[in-house]
Design an enzyme around this catalytic site. Sequence first.
Site: not given
Ligand code: 26A
Length: 354
Positions: A309
Amino acid sequence: MAPIIVSLGNPLLDIQVSPEEGPKYLEKYGLKSNDAILAEEKHMAIYDDIVANAKVTYVAGGAAQNAARAAAYVLPAGSVAYIGSVGEDDLKQTLLSANEAEGVQSAYQTQTSPARTGACAVILSNHDRSLCTTLRAAEMFNPSHLATPEIAELLNGAKYFYIEGFFLTHGIESALEVAKQASSRGKTVVLNLSAPFIPQFFKVQLEELLPHVDILIGNESEAGAYKEAAGMGDASLAQVASTLAAMTKSNASRPRLVVITQGADSTLVASSAASGSSGNLAPEDENPKTYPVPKLAGDKIVDTNGAGDMFAGGFLGALAQGKSLNESIEVGHKLGQMCCGQIGPKLVFPKENV
Ligand code: 26A
């Protein structure tokens, strides 16, 4: 200053378990060491379990929210806003404070129902991270938010729109509205594939959004999942990237750029335009092109949560500043690396020069 970048996604609070305690929870909940999933019934106890029994760290998360903070890191104050849905609770307050401290305007929709703000259990082991998410208020995002005067003004004023693939699990209608409006006005739409399960299980939504996407970002496992979902046999990563770049675009006056990261291995970039022909949306010399990644010594890696990210947000922030493609990739690499040296999706303050 009116924001030039608007980011859209699921606001989550990350609850991290250290690499020492991580393996125990991976096993207990049947999680892969490097993955991102939506919690199923059998995972739901993990949040209370780790809070009660492990030494946890709370950090602001949510993929597009992390990217928003990274873009803000490289841009003047007030340049970035973030849209997503939260509950009225302490988790929301933590996320608001993190955004404020790092110069991101929070344009949240707050649910009036008792729904809590979403959370992500981040289980660390070695240099891997397993993300297990309960979306809660995040998946209650209602497209009506986009029509409120404050948000409509934000959307009107911005020039770059960043959407996380994760949002497609529930929010295709809103994502399409934002992307179609932006691309019909010649603005830049960026989509991150986010996780292998998005091309795998949300391919229909992905392909509905893709025509309106100018810049597609993902990592090697997400590109691999797309290859499989699209039945591309044993195509190479470069072929997958070039195929995605060449798919139909609604704004045909601008090429599509596809950026595939591979952790500490080189980043691959493909454009639908010939090299050297299209400002910062095509490589100057070769297409596809690979960019080596500066390596962080193993003992300097704290955890890799959020590194992708931070790469994406830094890259977009640099592009929005008018930097060249080469320079923007370099900024992305620097922020990804900086994040690996911190606990959670965080950067170094006071700000370093990138
Ligand atoms: C719908 N899902 C599974 C998610 C996520 C997500 N952000 C949005 N939707 N699952 C994990 N994360 C975020 O990804 C980041 C790492 O790339 C986590 O909160 C983490 O900070």
